[in-house]
Motif scaffolding. Structure first.
Motif, PDB file in Angstrom:
ATOM      1  N   UNK A 383       0.857  -1.190   0.000  1.00 32.61           N
ATOM      2  CA  UNK A 383       0.000   0.000   0.000  1.00 32.61           C
ATOM      3  C   UNK A 383       0.891   1.237   0.000  1.00 32.61           C
ATOM      4  N   UNK A 384       0.549   2.174  -0.847  1.00 30.13           N
ATOM      5  CA  UNK A 384       1.261   3.447  -0.948  1.00 30.13           C
ATOM      6  C   UNK A 384       0.305   4.540  -0.504  1.00 30.13           C
ATOM      7  N   UNK A 385       0.746   5.392   0.399  1.00 33.35           N
ATOM      8  CA  UNK A 385      -0.094   6.470   0.921  1.00 33.35           C
ATOM      9  C   UNK A 385       0.566   7.806   0.607  1.00 33.35           C
ATOM     10  N   UNK A 386      -0.177   8.696  -0.034  1.00 34.29           N
ATOM     11  CA  UNK A 386       0.262  10.069  -0.262  1.00 34.29           C
ATOM     12  C   UNK A 386      -0.625  10.971   0.577  1.00 34.29           C
ATOM     13  N   UNK A 387      -0.001  11.744   1.445  1.00 37.51           N
ATOM     14  CA  UNK A 387      -0.719  12.675   2.314  1.00 37.51           C
ATOM     15  C   UNK A 387      -0.313  14.094   1.981  1.00 37.51           C
ATOM     16  N   UNK A 388      -1.249  15.029   2.136  1.00 34.35           N
ATOM     17  CA  UNK A 388      -0.978  16.430   1.816  1.00 34.35           C
ATOM     18  C   UNK A 388      -1.639  17.334   2.842  1.00 34.35           C
ATOM     19  N   UNK A 389      -0.954  18.431   3.146  1.00 34.96           N
ATOM     20  CA  UNK A 389      -1.537  19.481   3.964  1.00 34.96           C
ATOM     21  C   UNK A 389      -1.012  20.817   3.471  1.00 34.96           C
ATOM     22  N   UNK A 390      -1.147  21.850   4.256  1.00 36.63           N
ATOM     23  CA  UNK A 390      -0.719  23.178   3.810  1.00 36.63           C
ATOM     24  C   UNK A 390       0.801  23.293   3.710  1.00 36.63           C
ATOM     25  N   UNK A 391       1.525  22.402   4.397  1.00 35.33           N
ATOM     26  CA  UNK A 391       2.979  22.511   4.440  1.00 35.33           C
ATOM     27  C   UNK A 391       3.679  21.729   3.335  1.00 35.33           C
ATOM     28  N   UNK A 392       3.075  20.628   2.902  1.00 38.30           N
ATOM     29  CA  UNK A 392       3.743  19.821   1.893  1.00 38.30           C
ATOM     30  C   UNK A 392       3.073  18.481   1.685  1.00 38.30           C
ATOM     31  N   UNK A 393       3.773  17.590   0.963  1.00 37.66           N
ATOM     32  CA  UNK A 393       3.264  16.253   0.653  1.00 37.66           C
ATOM     33  C   UNK A 393       4.264  15.203   1.123  1.00 37.66           C
ATOM     34  N   UNK A 394       3.740  14.037   1.490  1.00 39.72           N
ATOM     35  CA  UNK A 394       4.591  12.907   1.841  1.00 39.72           C
ATOM     36  C   UNK A 394       4.100  11.652   1.131  1.00 39.72           C
ATOM     37  N   UNK A 395       5.027  10.716   0.966  1.00 41.20           N
ATOM     38  CA  UNK A 395       4.729   9.404   0.383  1.00 41.20           C
ATOM     39  C   UNK A 395       5.315   8.340   1.298  1.00 41.20           C
ATOM     40  N   UNK A 396       4.521   7.320   1.592  1.00 37.70           N
ATOM     41  CA  UNK A 396       5.006   6.168   2.341  1.00 37.70           C
ATOM     42  C   UNK A 396       4.507   4.904   1.665  1.00 37.70           C
ATOM     43  N   UNK A 397       5.268   3.824   1.801  1.00 41.44           N
ATOM     44  CA  UNK A 397       4.886   2.576   1.160  1.00 41.44           C
ATOM     45  C   UNK A 397       5.290   1.421   2.057  1.00 41.44           C
ATOM     46  N   UNK A 398       4.386   0.454   2.196  1.00 43.92           N
ATOM     47  CA  UNK A 398       4.675  -0.661   3.085  1.00 43.92           C
ATOM     48  C   UNK A 398       3.907  -1.912   2.724  1.00 43.92           C
ATOM     49  N   UNK A 399       4.351  -3.007   3.272  1.00 47.35           N
ATOM     50  CA  UNK A 399       3.714  -4.302   3.068  1.00 47.35           C
ATOM     51  C   UNK A 399       2.352  -4.310   3.760  1.00 47.35           C
ATOM     52  N   UNK A 400       1.351  -4.841   3.093  1.00 46.93           N
ATOM     53  CA  UNK A 400       0.012  -4.891   3.676  1.00 46.93           C
ATOM     54  C   UNK A 400       0.014  -5.761   4.935  1.00 46.93           C
ATOM     55  N   UNK A 401      -0.740  -5.343   5.963  1.00 48.42           N
ATOM     56  CA  UNK A 401      -0.756  -6.104   7.220  1.00 48.42           C
ATOM     57  C   UNK A 401      -1.146  -7.563   7.037  1.00 48.42           C
ATOM     58  N   UNK A 402      -2.089  -7.833   6.142  1.00 49.58           N
ATOM     59  CA  UNK A 402      -2.513  -9.217   5.961  1.00 49.58           C
ATOM     60  C   UNK A 402      -1.419 -10.071   5.331  1.00 49.58           C
ATOM     61  N   UNK A 403      -0.560  -9.435   4.515  1.00 52.15           N
ATOM     62  CA  UNK A 403       0.561 -10.169   3.931  1.00 52.15           C
ATOM     63  C   UNK A 403       1.582 -10.501   5.019  1.00 52.15           C
ATOM     64  N   UNK A 404       1.849  -9.533   5.884  1.00 49.06           N
ATOM     65  CA  UNK A 404       2.756  -9.787   7.000  1.00 49.06           C
ATOM     66  C   UNK A 404       2.216 -10.897   7.900  1.00 49.06           C
ATOM     67  N   UNK A 405       0.921 -10.819   8.197  1.00 47.84           N
ATOM     68  CA  UNK A 405       0.327 -11.785   9.118  1.00 47.84           C
ATOM     69  C   UNK A 405       0.370 -13.208   8.553  1.00 47.84           C
ATOM     70  N   UNK A 406       0.284 -13.314   7.226  1.00 46.14           N
ATOM     71  CA  UNK A 406       0.249 -14.638   6.606  1.00 46.14           C
ATOM     72  C   UNK A 406       1.634 -15.238   6.399  1.00 46.14           C
ATOM     73  N   UNK A 407       2.678 -14.415   6.563  1.00 45.73           N
ATOM     74  CA  UNK A 407       4.026 -14.886   6.293  1.00 45.73           C
ATOM     75  C   UNK A 407       4.584 -15.631   7.505  1.00 45.73           C
ATOM     76  N   UNK A 408       5.271 -16.751   7.243  1.00 48.36           N
ATOM     77  CA  UNK A 408       5.914 -17.484   8.330  1.00 48.36           C
ATOM     78  C   UNK A 408       7.416 -17.213   8.367  1.00 48.36           C
ATOM     79  N   UNK A 409       7.875 -16.223   7.583  1.00 46.95           N
ATOM     80  CA  UNK A 409       9.274 -15.816   7.594  1.00 46.95           C
ATOM     81  C   UNK A 409       9.357 -14.333   7.922  1.00 46.95           C
ATOM     82  N   UNK A 410      10.538 -13.929   8.364  1.00 47.52           N
ATOM     83  CA  UNK A 410      10.751 -12.516   8.660  1.00 47.52           C
ATOM     84  C   UNK A 410      10.594 -11.694   7.382  1.00 47.52           C
TER      85      UNK A 410
END
Length: 490
Positions: A383-410
């Motif tokens: 999932x990629x999240x772009x957030x914006x406010x009066x000061x600027x924009x940010x981008x973050x990207x991470x593994x979906x929680x359900x994918x992490x939960x289903x994984x049996x490896x680090x």
């Protein structure tokens, strides 16, 4: 093109730059190789990490991630040169059992579309298909569940699944397991004795352990037994040393012969791999895809490259054919391994062939334009999240929680929110200006009515997810560097 006074790289200068930047960025271990002015230069710094840390040297084995794709493509091009595979042929000629959600797409996808990421396939199949010789066959069977992001041939979108399918073509045509085929076609003829798929490290010796940045700011070692599953190896499962990676780069600069004179791939096929096949828009990866390679003009010179990432490890390889120049760099820490590699490549370009590579400058922040593109965007595992406010924009990207939960490896950590800015033009192109993805470029896609429907990051299309959350001030999701394969051509 910038004027050049010839190669100004020396062993001492390279070693000083590499050691200084690695220390400043807090990276445990790095290995760099440069071919310039008809000479090889190497610089290694730090330790492998893990339970048995050793000094990094030219033979230390790192995970090279998606650089593996260049080996898969080269092996497949050998089959093309031998008349056993046709690039414009449908994949089903070689893998008749291929089934996708769209039958017309399954019947129409060509071999070339796999190799230049235009097959319309989503990023990957999230499935553990085991460690047996049937892992790739089982992976292909699971592709019936893979989403399609567009018509085959319509646009480029970087796909791990596409290259795993290409690996299955290699298996079917040669009658060998993928790893054995690549070993016999490429690794053995070129004498790449410190390159392979065995996690213990080909030939024994030191193996780098990846490191990730914890929330408290400390580095933690990734599990020593973390590895790419066999079903994913054609797209990202190779281990290699900096000495071998530089030999690999020099092979692609050469006439297609091994050091002993054996013809591995005709020079015309090597050159064919470097020709543009499909353009890329607003991508730090390059201006176009060749056959697998990312093609980018730097200061008037054509460059050819690829990069990769694994769990806390980063690799980059870049060649400049007209200058007979190559640079490879390996680092065992996230998120700073990516920026370290970028800095090394740029330093080597400037001090070798005299080419200057700079990021474009973003526009001043425009809250209204930023709010229009803010939101959540998905591919299958991220999932990629772009957030914006009066000061600027940010981008973050991470593994979906359900994918992490289903994984049996680090699994690797995620990328936290970092600043981005829109670029001059139509306002749909952007650049990341801080953090581990600094310098990555992308663009927003729109439908016929002008509504934003997706965003490209590192050549991948993320689809916008409708959400009741307001566009501005989206709540943080605390994604701290994900193994997305998001790297430059590389």
């Amino acid at each position: 093109m910038s004027s050049s006074n010839g190669n100004r790289i020396t062993q001492a200068a390279l070693a000083a730059f590499v050691a200084g930047r690695a220390a400043e960025l807090g990276i445990p271990g790095v290995a760099v190789g440069v071919w310039a002015g008809g000479r090889e230069f190497h610089a290694c710094h730090g330790v492998t990490g893990g339970a048995d840390p050793r000094p990094v040297d030219r033979d230390t084995v790192f995970q090279v991630g998606s650089v593996t794709k260049t080996y898969t493509a080269t092996a497949l091009m050998q089959l093309v040169a031998d008349g056993l595979v046709e690039l414009d042929a449908p994949v089903r000629r070689y893998v008749p059992e291929l089934v996708l959600a769209d039958e017309r797409a399954a019947a129409g996808i060509t071999v070339l579309q796999l190799l230049n990421h235009t097959a319309g396939l989503d990023w990957n199949v999230i499935a553990d298909t085991g460690a047996g010789d049937d892992a790739l066959a089982l992976f292909v069977a699971r592709m019936a569940d893979l989403a399609l992001i567009g018509e085959p041939g319509a646009r480029a979108s970087y796909s791990q699944a596409g290259f795993n399918l290409a690996g299955r073509i290699v298996e079917k045509v040669t009658g060998l397991p993928y790893e054995q085929a690549v070993t016999e076609l490429v690794l053995v003829p070129l004498g790449l004795t410190r390159t392979g798929f065995d996690l213990a490290g080909p030939g024994g010796g030191g193996r780098a352990t990846g490191h990730n940045l914890a929330e408290d700011g400390t580095l933690t070692a990734a599990a020593d037994d973390w590895a790419v599953g066999r079903g994913d190896r054609p797209g990202g499962g190779l281990l290699s040393s900096v000495r071998d990676q530089l030999r690999w780069a020099r092979f692609h600069l050469g006439d297609g012969r091994a050091p002993g004179g054996e013809l591995v791939l005709p020079a015309g096929e090597l050159e064919r791999m470097r020709r543009p096949t499909v353009p890329l828009r607003a991508s730090a990866l390059g201006d176009a895809f060749g056959i697998c390679w990312f093609l980018r003009e730097v200061d008037g010179a054509a460059t050819v490259g690829h990069g990769g990432s694994a769990n806390g490890q980063f690799a980059d390889l870049l060649i400049v054919p007209e200058h007979d120049f190559a640079v490879v760099t390996l680092a065992n820490s996230a998120p700073h391994g990516g920026p370290f590699n970028q800095e090394v490549v740029r330093w080597a370009l400037e001090h070798g062939p005299g080419l200057v590579d700079r990021d474009p400058e973003p526009l001043p922040h425009d809250p209204a334009r930023s709010a229009a593109v803010a939101g959540r965007y998905d591919i299958d595992a991220l999932t990629l999240v772009i957030a914006a406010d009066e000061e600027g924009m940010t981008l973050e990207v991470g593994i979906k929680p359900e994918i992490r939960a289903a994984s049996d490896t680090e699994m690797p950590a995620d990328y936290p929110a970092e600043s981005i800015g829109l670029l001059p033009g139509d306002g749909d192109e952007y650049i990341v200006t801080s953090g581990g993805l600094r310098g990555q470029r992308g663009f927003f896609t729109r439908d016929g009515d002008g509504a934003v429907t997706g965003v490209d990051l590192a050549g991948r299309l993320f689809t916008r997810v409708p959400s009741p959350a307001p566009a501005e001030g989206l709540p943080p999701t605390r994604f701290p560097h994900v193994r997305t394969g998001v790297r430059r051509g590389p």
